[in-house]
Design a protein around this motif. Structure first.
Motif, PDB file in Angstrom:
ATOM      1  N   UNK A 153       0.795  -1.226   0.000  1.00 40.82           N
ATOM      2  CA  UNK A 153       0.000   0.000   0.000  1.00 40.82           C
ATOM      3  C   UNK A 153       0.820   1.266   0.000  1.00 40.82           C
ATOM      4  N   UNK A 154       2.128   1.130  -0.186  1.00 40.29           N
ATOM      5  CA  UNK A 154       3.008   2.292  -0.188  1.00 40.29           C
ATOM      6  C   UNK A 154       3.067   2.892  -1.599  1.00 40.29           C
ATOM      7  N   UNK A 155       2.986   4.232  -1.644  1.00 45.59           N
ATOM      8  CA  UNK A 155       3.020   4.918  -2.931  1.00 45.59           C
ATOM      9  C   UNK A 155       4.404   4.791  -3.551  1.00 45.59           C
ATOM     10  N   UNK A 156       4.432   4.491  -4.853  1.00 43.22           N
ATOM     11  CA  UNK A 156       5.687   4.280  -5.567  1.00 43.22           C
ATOM     12  C   UNK A 156       6.073   5.567  -6.315  1.00 43.22           C
ATOM     13  N   UNK A 157       7.339   5.910  -6.239  1.00 45.64           N
ATOM     14  CA  UNK A 157       7.840   7.065  -6.975  1.00 45.64           C
ATOM     15  C   UNK A 157       7.733   6.757  -8.470  1.00 45.64           C
ATOM     16  N   UNK A 158       6.924   7.527  -9.217  1.00 47.54           N
ATOM     17  CA  UNK A 158       6.722   7.205 -10.647  1.00 47.54           C
ATOM     18  C   UNK A 158       8.009   7.250 -11.461  1.00 47.54           C
ATOM     19  N   UNK A 159       8.972   8.062 -11.041  1.00 47.48           N
ATOM     20  CA  UNK A 159      10.210   8.189 -11.811  1.00 47.48           C
ATOM     21  C   UNK A 159      11.132   6.985 -11.635  1.00 47.48           C
ATOM     22  N   UNK A 160      10.811   6.130 -10.652  1.00 51.69           N
ATOM     23  CA  UNK A 160      11.640   4.951 -10.415  1.00 51.69           C
ATOM     24  C   UNK A 160      11.050   3.679 -11.034  1.00 51.69           C
ATOM     25  N   UNK A 161       9.958   3.835 -11.735  1.00 53.70           N
ATOM     26  CA  UNK A 161       9.322   2.674 -12.374  1.00 53.70           C
ATOM     27  C   UNK A 161       9.927   2.466 -13.762  1.00 53.70           C
ATOM     28  N   UNK A 162      10.402   1.245 -14.006  1.00 50.59           N
ATOM     29  CA  UNK A 162      10.909   0.883 -15.326  1.00 50.59           C
ATOM     30  C   UNK A 162       9.818   0.093 -16.044  1.00 50.59           C
ATOM     31  N   UNK A 163       9.194   0.720 -17.016  1.00 49.07           N
ATOM     32  CA  UNK A 163       8.037   0.117 -17.675  1.00 49.07           C
ATOM     33  C   UNK A 163       8.429  -1.036 -18.600  1.00 49.07           C
ATOM     34  N   UNK A 164       9.713  -1.199 -18.877  1.00 47.69           N
ATOM     35  CA  UNK A 164      10.152  -2.300 -19.742  1.00 47.69           C
ATOM     36  C   UNK A 164      10.311  -3.605 -18.966  1.00 47.69           C
ATOM     37  N   UNK A 165      10.177  -3.551 -17.636  1.00 49.49           N
ATOM     38  CA  UNK A 165      10.296  -4.747 -16.795  1.00 49.49           C
ATOM     39  C   UNK A 165       8.906  -5.265 -16.428  1.00 49.49           C
ATOM     40  N   UNK A 166       8.865  -6.336 -15.646  1.00 53.32           N
ATOM     41  CA  UNK A 166       7.581  -6.892 -15.200  1.00 53.32           C
ATOM     42  C   UNK A 166       7.074  -6.217 -13.934  1.00 53.32           C
ATOM     43  N   UNK A 167       7.891  -5.353 -13.324  1.00 51.18           N
ATOM     44  CA  UNK A 167       7.518  -4.714 -12.064  1.00 51.18           C
ATOM     45  C   UNK A 167       6.177  -3.982 -12.111  1.00 51.18           C
ATOM     46  N   UNK A 168       5.874  -3.210 -13.173  1.00 51.74           N
ATOM     47  CA  UNK A 168       4.595  -2.488 -13.205  1.00 51.74           C
ATOM     48  C   UNK A 168       3.373  -3.380 -13.063  1.00 51.74           C
ATOM     49  N   UNK A 169       3.504  -4.669 -13.424  1.00 53.55           N
ATOM     50  CA  UNK A 169       2.369  -5.581 -13.307  1.00 53.55           C
ATOM     51  C   UNK A 169       2.014  -5.885 -11.855  1.00 53.55           C
ATOM     52  N   UNK A 170       2.970  -5.672 -10.938  1.00 55.91           N
ATOM     53  CA  UNK A 170       2.741  -6.001  -9.534  1.00 55.91           C
ATOM     54  C   UNK A 170       2.108  -4.854  -8.750  1.00 55.91           C
ATOM     55  N   UNK A 171       1.980  -3.701  -9.362  1.00 56.46           N
ATOM     56  CA  UNK A 171       1.437  -2.538  -8.669  1.00 56.46           C
ATOM     57  C   UNK A 171      -0.067  -2.402  -8.904  1.00 56.46           C
ATOM     58  N   UNK A 172      -0.716  -1.700  -7.979  1.00 59.25           N
ATOM     59  CA  UNK A 172      -2.092  -1.246  -8.201  1.00 59.25           C
ATOM     60  C   UNK A 172      -2.023   0.237  -8.543  1.00 59.25           C
ATOM     61  N   UNK A 173      -3.042   0.718  -9.235  1.00 52.79           N
ATOM     62  CA  UNK A 173      -3.008   2.103  -9.713  1.00 52.79           C
ATOM     63  C   UNK A 173      -4.333   2.791  -9.421  1.00 52.79           C
ATOM     64  N   UNK A 174      -4.236   4.056  -9.093  1.00 52.14           N
ATOM     65  CA  UNK A 174      -5.448   4.830  -8.862  1.00 52.14           C
ATOM     66  C   UNK A 174      -5.236   6.280  -9.286  1.00 52.14           C
ATOM     67  N   UNK A 175      -6.331   6.921  -9.603  1.00 52.01           N
ATOM     68  CA  UNK A 175      -6.275   8.331 -10.008  1.00 52.01           C
ATOM     69  C   UNK A 175      -7.199   9.133  -9.088  1.00 52.01           C
ATOM     70  N   UNK A 176      -6.677  10.172  -8.434  1.00 50.70           N
ATOM     71  CA  UNK A 176      -7.501  10.981  -7.536  1.00 50.70           C
ATOM     72  C   UNK A 176      -8.620  11.695  -8.289  1.00 50.70           C
ATOM     73  N   UNK A 177      -9.643  12.173  -7.564  1.00 51.86           N
ATOM     74  CA  UNK A 177     -10.706  12.947  -8.215  1.00 51.86           C
ATOM     75  C   UNK A 177     -10.140  14.178  -8.909  1.00 51.86           C
ATOM     76  N   UNK A 178     -10.803  14.606  -9.957  1.00 52.69           N
ATOM     77  CA  UNK A 178     -10.353  15.787 -10.679  1.00 52.69           C
ATOM     78  C   UNK A 178     -10.905  15.813 -12.081  1.00 52.69           C
TER      79      UNK A 178
END
Length: 420
Positions: A276-301
């Motif tokens: 449940x810890x927020x991940x620093x978006x700049x540290x995510x490597x989208x070419x790896x499998x890591x992004x598949x292990x995260x959950x994602x949400x978008x605040x109201x707006x």
């Protein structure tokens, strides 16, 4: 012989526009010249048509038990049409009111057979006033923009064979009969007819309000379901469903990363790890499998795809009904553009109706939630049944026969019935 003509008595059963009642003043909107001449302002005409698509008149409920006998009568009628040889194809053409084209002769014969045009309707190769009105009636009862023009979508719908239309009516009679045993007409309920891309709020067997919807793409179909609406989520957080993550977010993340950009920073979406810890978006490597292990949400707006309200109900398919900041989608004739969820135009009206003035909620208070952006969940005092159905052919109690494109190819008919 240019087409199979029925007897005058059968052909005179011209279809009324079933999506409208006299009170709706459906034809008060002028969609173009009705006398085969004169010029309308194209910009005004387009806006009027878009307004009709966004805000359809209430009409009759799709799941009314009265539709069962009406659909049986429609089947008898189409059996006679098929026995008489059906109709011939209308040539591909684009013809505006007042214009001449050889395809108009076939169009007249086609509309005489299906009943929108009287058997003794005279005319040659001109798309004139009487024929324009008949064509508008046909378009309206086939889920098309009633612009009175012969255009590619209209030609495709016209050229679905009578035999295939008959098969659709028989297939959908079974669907209607099954649903009639489930729906309680004395109660309020909500129906989403997926092929029609419309939402009906029904009470005492009367459509209180009808809404244009956006439904799932062909490769991400909206599921059939029966559930109960229990809650309204105002200005909700969007929790991205698995399909959107795998098919949209991650591929987009990889694509933008190659350009030196970050999809999360660009969209305002947040990533969270398993704890449940927020991940620093700049540290995510989208070419790896890591992004598949995260959950994602978008605040109201303003950019949140759920808009200002989400209608909550239990669903094992991770689908829901919601507002949308993409208003332009509701002004399109073909509205299969979501990942399975239902976007609802004028959702404020539906939200107010569902709340039923419970705990001081009224139309003004619902509108204020949109203005303020306040985050709030409100439980309905009385849960409302919800049905996602797939009805492509039916008749209403006034005798109007309705057809819609077989969006997900479930009727077992020719592909042309899916394509207009």
């Amino acid at each position: 012989m240019r087409g199979v003509r029925l007897g005058a008595a059968a052909a005179a059963l011209a279809l009324s526009v079933g999506a409208a009642s006299a009170d709706d003043d459906f034809w008060a909107l002028q969609f173009g010249p009705t006398d085969g001449g004169g010029a309308s302002d194209p910009a005004t005409e387009r806006e009027q048509l878009k307004e009709l698509e966004r805000n359809p008149p209430p009409g009759y409920p799709t799941l009314s038990s009265a539709n069962i006998e009406a659909t049986k009568a429609a089947i008898v009628r189409y059996e006679r049409i098929v026995e008489a040889g059906g109709w011939i194809a209308v040539p591909e053409a684009t013809v505006k009111p007042g214009e001449d084209h050889f395809a108009i002769v076939e169009l007249r014969d086609r509309l005489i057979v299906s009943g929108e045009l009287a058997a003794d309707a005279a005319g040659g190769e001109t798309l004139d006033g009487t024929l324009v009105e008949a064509l508008k009636a046909y378009q309206a009862t086939n889920g098309l923009t009633p612009n009175g023009r012969l255009d590619p979508p209209t030609v495709a719908a016209l050229n679905v064979t009578a035999a295939d239309r008959l098969k659709q009516l028989k297939t959908n009679l079974k669907r209607l009969t099954e649903m009639a045993a489930v729906v309680k007409p004395q109660r309020k309920y909500v129906v989403v007819n997926i092929p029609a891309a419309q939402v009906e709020a029904v009470a005492l067997n009367k459509v209180i309000t009808r809404h244009t919807g956006v439904v799932g793409k062909v490769d991400r179909p909206t599921p059939l379901l029966r559930s109960t609406i229990t809650e309204m989520n105002f200005n909700p957080v969007w929790r991205l469903p698995p399909t959107v993550i795998s098919k949209d977010l991650i591929p987009q993340g990889r694509e933008l990363q190659e350009k030196g950009e970050n999809v999360l920073i660009k969209t305002g979406i947040e990533a969270y790890d398993g704890s449940g810890k927020k991940v620093n978006p700049e540290k995510i490597d989208w070419s790896t499998s890591a992004p598949k292990s995260y959950s994602y949400r978008q605040p109201p707006g303003k950019d949140n795809p759920l808009g200002f309200v989400k209608i909550n109900f239990a669903s094992g398919e991770s689908v829901y009904m919601h507002d949308s900041p993409s208003e332009g989608l509701f002004g399109r004739n073909f509205r299969a553009a979501s990942s399975g969820c239902i976007r609802v135009h004028n959702i404020e009206r539906l939200a107010y109706w569902l709340l039923g003035q419970n705990d001081g909620w009224d139309e003004e208070k619902v509108s204020k939630m949109k203005e303020t952006g306040q985050r709030l969940d409100v439980k309905l005092a009385t849960p409302v049944p919800l049905h996602f159905v797939y009805i492509t052919a039916w008749a209403t109690e006034d005798g109007t026969i309705q057809f819609r494109r077989d969006l997900y190819n479930r009727d077992g008919v020719a592909e042309i019935a899916t394509s207009y």
